[in-house]
Design an enzyme around this catalytic site. Sequence first.
Site, mmCIF file in Angstrom:
data_model
loop_
_atom_site.group_PDB
_atom_site.id
_atom_site.type_symbol
_atom_site.label_atom_id
_atom_site.label_comp_id
_atom_site.label_asym_id
_atom_site.label_seq_id
_atom_site.Cartn_x
_atom_site.Cartn_y
_atom_site.Cartn_z
ATOM 1 N N ARG A 43 -17.509 -10.988 24.451
ATOM 2 C CA ARG A 43 -16.663 -10.317 23.438
ATOM 3 C C ARG A 43 -17.465 -9.638 22.331
ATOM 4 N NH1 ARG A 43 -13.110 -14.925 23.667
ATOM 5 N NH2 ARG A 43 -11.622 -14.582 25.340
ATOM 6 N N LYS A 80 -19.926 5.103 19.380
ATOM 7 C CA LYS A 80 -19.067 5.406 20.535
ATOM 8 C C LYS A 80 -19.816 5.004 21.799
ATOM 9 C CE LYS A 80 -16.052 9.232 19.170
ATOM 10 N NZ LYS A 80 -15.681 10.650 19.402
ATOM 11 N N GLU A 137 -26.590 19.877 20.621
ATOM 12 C CA GLU A 137 -25.916 18.988 19.653
ATOM 13 C C GLU A 137 -26.518 19.156 18.248
ATOM 14 O OE1 GLU A 137 -23.210 17.269 20.555
ATOM 15 O OE2 GLU A 137 -23.486 16.186 22.448
ATOM 16 N N LYS A 169 -24.569 13.202 10.991
ATOM 17 C CA LYS A 169 -23.661 12.338 11.761
ATOM 18 C C LYS A 169 -23.344 11.059 10.989
ATOM 19 C CE LYS A 169 -22.292 10.499 16.148
ATOM 20 N NZ LYS A 169 -22.406 10.468 17.591
ATOM 21 N N GLU A 204 -12.553 7.712 14.067
ATOM 22 C CA GLU A 204 -12.006 9.034 14.392
ATOM 23 C C GLU A 204 -10.496 9.117 14.164
ATOM 24 O OE1 GLU A 204 -13.819 11.090 17.862
ATOM 25 O OE2 GLU A 204 -11.807 11.877 18.221
ATOM 26 N N ARG A 257 -13.836 12.846 11.834
ATOM 27 C CA ARG A 257 -14.876 12.601 12.846
ATOM 28 C C ARG A 257 -14.643 13.484 14.071
ATOM 29 N NH1 ARG A 257 -17.792 7.101 15.192
ATOM 30 N NH2 ARG A 257 -19.012 8.234 16.756
ATOM 31 N N ASN A 292 -16.604 16.741 17.755
ATOM 32 C CA ASN A 292 -16.206 17.112 19.117
ATOM 33 C C ASN A 292 -16.235 18.631 19.333
ATOM 34 O OD1 ASN A 292 -13.961 15.736 21.462
ATOM 35 N ND2 ASN A 292 -15.600 14.581 20.519
ATOM 36 N N HIS A 294 -16.680 20.157 22.760
ATOM 37 C CA HIS A 294 -16.556 19.094 23.758
ATOM 38 C C HIS A 294 -15.259 19.157 24.571
ATOM 39 C CE1 HIS A 294 -19.979 17.596 21.568
ATOM 40 N NE2 HIS A 294 -20.106 16.559 22.369
ATOM 41 N N HIS A 332 -16.423 18.804 28.112
ATOM 42 C CA HIS A 332 -16.105 17.617 28.913
ATOM 43 C C HIS A 332 -15.326 17.987 30.177
ATOM 44 C CE1 HIS A 332 -16.582 14.276 25.601
ATOM 45 N NE2 HIS A 332 -17.722 14.697 26.087
ATOM 46 N N HIS A 360 -24.624 17.139 29.871
ATOM 47 C CA HIS A 360 -23.698 17.127 28.735
ATOM 48 C C HIS A 360 -24.002 18.218 27.699
ATOM 49 C CE1 HIS A 360 -20.976 15.511 25.713
ATOM 50 N NE2 HIS A 360 -21.971 15.530 24.846
#
Length: 375
Positions: free
Chosen positions: A127, A149, A191, A232, A242, A246, A250, A253, A257, A272
């Site tokens: 956990r 993330k 990026e 960042k 987010e 935030r 993206n 993206h 993506h 990517h």
Amino acid sequence: MISPSIRTVTVGLDTRTYDILIGDGLIDRAGAEIQARLPGIRVAIVTDENVAAAGHLARLQASLDEAGIGHAALILPAGEKTKSFDHLQQTVGAILDARLERGDAVVALGGGVIGDLAGFAAGIVRRGMQFIQIPTSLLAQVDSSVGGKTGINTAQGKNLVGVFHQPRLVLADTSALDTLSEREFRAGYAEVAKYGLIDKPDFFAWLEANWRDIFSGGSARSEAIAASCQAKADVVARDEYETGNRALLNLGHTFGHALEAATGYDSARLVHGEGVAIGMALAHRFSARLNQASPDDAIRVETHLKAVGLPTTLADVPGGLPDAEKLLAFIAQDKKVSRGALTFILTHGIGQSFIARDVPASEVLAFLQDALAGR
Ligand SMILES: NC(=O)c1ccc[n+]([C@@H]2O[C@H](COP(=O)([O-])OP(=O)(O)OC[C@H]3O[C@@H](n4cnc5c(N)ncnc54)[C@H](O)[C@@H]3O)[C@@H](O)[C@H]2O)c1
Ligand SMILES: O=C(O)C(=O)C[C@@H](O)[C@H](O)[C@H](O)COP(=O)(O)O
Ligand SMILES: [Zn+2]
């Protein structure tokens, strides 16, 4: 302990605040840096075949030995396809087989693929275990190692399964970039450029003037990495999960993506950062088409990305793409979709991005049809 040649950026998250150390030789000092912050722990290193073959795993193991930190290692295949349920299962198994406790740490040594996968495993085993990022690609040093993330891809889309799980420490050893391929360095640069395009027009102009020095490993390289991490860190500290701005991270993206999913996460065709480069060029063109930005800004973005050798159009993706409807179906799986409405990061110009909710699917479809036809 921190020498003057090492830059530190702090991600301020109350009791979970952590440092990003940036500089040459940090892998060789990793044992001491970890021991100072998490005394007495053992670690499971997760890395990939390229990173191990480049000698970075052996350097890390030697440094851990020197600091008296017990360690086990898992070496996975390189490439985007490794961000999968199968490799997650393998990673979880290796951590449990090594009998690591909850207070022990998973160490991601590699690019964003390893960071996202190992971070996800750290977030779910017992956990939630401690997590340390040792990013070795430019992309991971400027983006993926920061912010928590984590996750994997599925056939339905990118990063659709994962958790937020912050690292305790990020060690960005800039000397590791000397063994990175030119293609991967370029992909990571997309990026870096993203931060300028989001809300830092002066940084974008600086990149236009200094990108050659960044690529050749001059002083601009670590400056660009530190500036990116700071950008960042500022966003993450304000909006960790987010719920708001935030999402600006993206930029590029939503299209990017979809392209990664449409190419089956085949790193030989598209990685990517390349998807993000095409996505940012498309986001600027789409913004101009919707009369939100000047076409001149779209041209300026495309000109710079092309100058560094990045792809900017759908035709640049080798091996062909599915039709616009199929691409739109991937976009409809994006995590920014809310009550069925598409969300895009659009722009009013260089460094003036904004979150556009409720973008009509019909507009996106028509834009994609034109883009696929080279219009
Ligand atoms: N979590 C986040 O916030 C975040 C942010 C951006 C990207 N990402 C994810 O990161 C991934 C992309 O990361 P990436 O571009 O680092 O890809 P990657 O992890 O596949 O690394 C790129 C390639 O470079 C190799 N490599 C890495 N470091 C090396 C080194 N020092 N020497 C030699 N080879 C080296 C790897 O083996 C791989 O082949 C994507 O899955 C993307 O979704 C996550
Ligand atoms: O950290 C973020 O937030 C980002 O959006 C950074 C992106 O560069 C990164 O690719 C991220 O993994 C994309 O997030 P996702 O939520 O769209 O999966
Ligand atoms: Zn990204």
